[in-house]
Design a protein around this motif. Structure first.
Motif, short mmCIF file in Angstrom:
data_model
loop_
_atom_site.label_atom_id
_atom_site.label_comp_id
_atom_site.label_asym_id
_atom_site.label_seq_id
_atom_site.Cartn_x
_atom_site.Cartn_y
_atom_site.Cartn_z
N LEU A 131 2.45 1.74 -3.42
CA LEU A 131 1.48 2.30 -4.36
C LEU A 131 1.35 3.81 -4.15
O LEU A 131 1.27 4.58 -5.11
N ARG A 158 -5.68 -6.97 -9.21
CA ARG A 158 -6.29 -5.64 -9.07
C ARG A 158 -5.34 -4.54 -9.48
O ARG A 158 -5.73 -3.57 -10.13
N HIS A 159 -4.06 -4.68 -9.13
CA HIS A 159 -3.09 -3.63 -9.40
C HIS A 159 -2.19 -3.94 -10.60
O HIS A 159 -1.22 -3.20 -10.85
N HIS A 172 0.84 -1.20 0.00
CA HIS A 172 0.00 0.00 0.00
C HIS A 172 0.87 1.25 0.00
O HIS A 172 0.59 2.23 -0.73
N PRO A 209 2.58 3.46 -11.95
CA PRO A 209 2.55 2.12 -11.34
C PRO A 209 3.78 1.88 -10.48
O PRO A 209 4.80 2.56 -10.62
#
Length: 312
Positions: free
Chosen positions: A60, A94-95, A57, A67
């Motif tokens: 990110l 998801r990422h 997290h 990215p």
């Protein structure tokens, strides 16, 4: 924010002062960006446990809206909790992240490792981990270790130099004054990086609450079939538990840390929400590893011995 959390957070009369969570976040973001500038092929160790989830997290956040410029690496023991593997795969999809999986089972199948008599595979992770680092030429490896977890981890710097065999030598620790980190290393060496070094278990949970981070459901109270061994509740599985004389019972439990099922114990708990978990942890006098990790109880210096061999 809950009353329990608010009471645990220090406030300042200075409106420009950072809260303790903001300060920890800023430090971690700085570390991620520092590594991106210093190293060529960093990778994030990601197990689907709460610390690696928070670490991802933060990564990110550090590079948004771009990215994350690192791939993920999971050392899969083959005895992982199914809920955690499912969570790992959801996050990767998801990422749109790239995931490397180093399989302990594969090393056992081809003869490079032998199964332990006790069925525990956590100590077997070192060889696949070092093989993945070498074969992919990773020069910096992010880990979610925190200094409050265990005394060997308390000795480690944020940037931890490892030799060509992946081994840690506490005598080669480098000073890290004024948040200046030295990533220099020789060919074949690499650096382990710990952005959460200065966080506590309570900090991690308060941050998860603040950021609304999803976790695998086993971190919250649920009913599960478990059996008692060495003062812990373990989950039955293909790894060899329970043994003769060990009775399986259904209890309301949750996990404080996640690892190989053979050595990760659950705790009795009715904390089904993040607010209840925070209240429970605030009252605890044992770290999650001290309370629930059998592999750390093999000897007084079990973790430090494994770190010298290349483990995290």
């Amino acid at each position: 924010m809950t009353t329990a959390t608010a009471s645990l957070i220090e406030h300042s009369d200075n409106p420009y002062a950072l809260s303790h969570l903001d300060a920890l976040e800023a430090e971690a973001v700085h570390i991620f960006r520092e590594v991106a500038g210093e190293f060529e092929r960093p990778v994030i160790l990601f197990s689907g446990g709460k610390d690696s989830i928070v670490m991802l997290h933060l990564a990110l956040k550090a590079f948004a809206p771009a990215p994350v410029p690192f791939s993920l690496l999971h050392v899969d023991t083959g005895h992982n909790f199914p809920e955690v593997i499912a969570y790992r795969d959801r996050v990767v999809a998801r990422h749109n992240l790239r995931l490397h999986v180093a399989s302990v089972q594969q090393f056992i199948d081809d003869g490079r490792l032998r199964e332990r008599p006790d069925g525990t595979r956590n100590p077997l992770q070192t060889v696949p981990l070092l093989d993945a680092i070498e074969s992919n030429k990773f020069d910096a490896v992010f880990g979610g270790g925190r200094r409050d977890e265990e005394k060997a981890r308390a000795k480690e710097r944020v940037f931890s130099l490892r030799d060509e065999f992946g081994a840690w030598d506490p005598r080669r620790q480098r000073p890290e004054l004024w948040s200046l980190y030295n990533g220099r290393h020789a060919v074949g060496e690499h650096v382990r990086v710990f952005p959460l070094s200065n966080w506590t278990e309570l900090d991690v949970w308060q941050y998860i609450e603040r950021e609304g981070i999803e976790l695998p459901e086993i971190y919250y109270a649920h009913e599960r079939d478990v059996f008692a061994r060495d003062g812990m509740w373990l989950t039955a599985g293909e790894w060899g538990g329970p043994k003769e004389g060990e009775t399986v019972v259904r209890r309301l439990i949750r996990y404080r840390t996640v690892g190989d099922m053979s050595c990760t114990g659950a705790v009795d708990s009715d904390a089904a929400t993040i607010e209840q978990v925070i209240t429970e942890i605030a009252a605890s006098r044992l770290t999650e590893r001290g309370a629930t990790r059998a592999d750390d109880k093999l000897s007084e210096a079990a973790m430090e011995d494994r770190k010298r061999e290349g483990y995290f």
